[in-house]
Design an enzyme around this catalytic site. Sequence first.
Site, PDB file in Angstrom:
ATOM      1  N   VAL A   1       1.001  -1.145   0.121  1.00  0.00           N
ATOM      2  CA  VAL A   1       0.006   0.014  -0.081  1.00  0.00           C
ATOM      3  C   VAL A   1       0.799   1.158  -0.136  1.00  0.00           C
ATOM      4  O   VAL A   1       1.882   1.153   0.790  1.00  0.00           O
ATOM      5  CB  VAL A   1      -0.944  -0.079   1.205  1.00  0.00           C
ATOM      6  CG1 VAL A   1      -1.761   1.405   1.113  1.00  0.00           C
ATOM      7  CG2 VAL A   1      -1.843  -1.251   1.293  1.00  0.00           C
ATOM      8  N   CYS A   2       0.473   2.279  -0.780  1.00  0.00           N
ATOM      9  CA  CYS A   2       1.186   3.391  -0.908  1.00  0.00           C
ATOM     10  C   CYS A   2       2.694   3.371  -1.169  1.00  0.00           C
ATOM     11  O   CYS A   2       3.262   2.409  -1.936  1.00  0.00           O
ATOM     12  CB  CYS A   2       1.119   4.439   0.602  1.00  0.00           C
ATOM     13  SG  CYS A   2       1.375   6.023   0.625  1.00  0.00           S
ATOM     14  N   SER A   3       3.648   4.080  -0.415  1.00  0.00           N
ATOM     15  CA  SER A   3       5.038   3.733  -0.606  1.00  0.00           C
ATOM     16  C   SER A   3       5.521   2.419  -0.355  1.00  0.00           C
ATOM     17  O   SER A   3       6.928   2.336  -0.369  1.00  0.00           O
ATOM     18  CB  SER A   3       5.847   4.764  -0.038  1.00  0.00           C
ATOM     19  OG  SER A   3       5.837   4.712   1.352  1.00  0.00           O
TER      20      SER A   3
ATOM     21  N   THR B   1       1.684   3.194  -6.626  1.00  0.00           N
ATOM     22  CA  THR B   1       2.376   3.938  -5.424  1.00  0.00           C
ATOM     23  C   THR B   1       1.580   5.355  -5.259  1.00  0.00           C
ATOM     24  O   THR B   1       0.711   5.611  -5.826  1.00  0.00           O
ATOM     25  CB  THR B   1       3.781   3.920  -5.376  1.00  0.00           C
ATOM     26  OG1 THR B   1       4.159   4.270  -4.043  1.00  0.00           O
ATOM     27  CG2 THR B   1       4.128   5.100  -6.393  1.00  0.00           C
TER      28      THR B   1
END
Length: 208
Positions: free
Chosen positions: A98-100, A118
């Site tokens: 998830v995300c970075s 991302t």
Amino acid sequence: MDVVFVLYPGMTALDLVGPYEVLAPQPEVTARFAAATPDPVRCDAGLVLAPTTTFDEVDRADVLVVPGSGRWGEVLDADVVAPWLRRVHPTATWTTSVCSGSTLLASAGILDGRPATTHWAVRDELAALGAEVRTDRVVVDGSVITAAGVSAGIDMALTLVGLLWGDDRARFTQLLLEYDPRPPHRAGSPETAPPALVERGRHLMRRR
């Protein structure tokens, strides 16, 4: 089904808690929280989470969930998570981020030449680490699923529920969560937010 949620200092809480609320209630799931040490982990906004196991004690998992961090550069420099991911990823049926958190997968070599998404402010960094960056909210490539920034972790987990147990289960889970986003503003992506806010966001993320 053994689902391992990764904890590390400076992680973003919702990156983990969103997928956890989708996956953990599934009757087939046993959730574990793995970190480098048994010590409590402080998230980037201050929330403290407690591991239930350590990286040394986990040599396999059915599903890996890797959250991101507002301080992803520091996390990459610490190089604590990536070596463990290199070891455990080959045992997993699904590896997710998830995300970075995608930069941790990439740092472990998992995203070499693969499509991935991302947080919008980290796209250049992810590309530099060898991934083929997409702007989609969720990207499924083989056994790897990546999600865009923070709240997209819920979408990722619902996607995974659909792949594992079918769309009806995913729809039912979404209903129980009352996940029906209707944000008060149309500013949730760099494509829809005012340019001044996008630049302000980029500046803040660079400082972090």
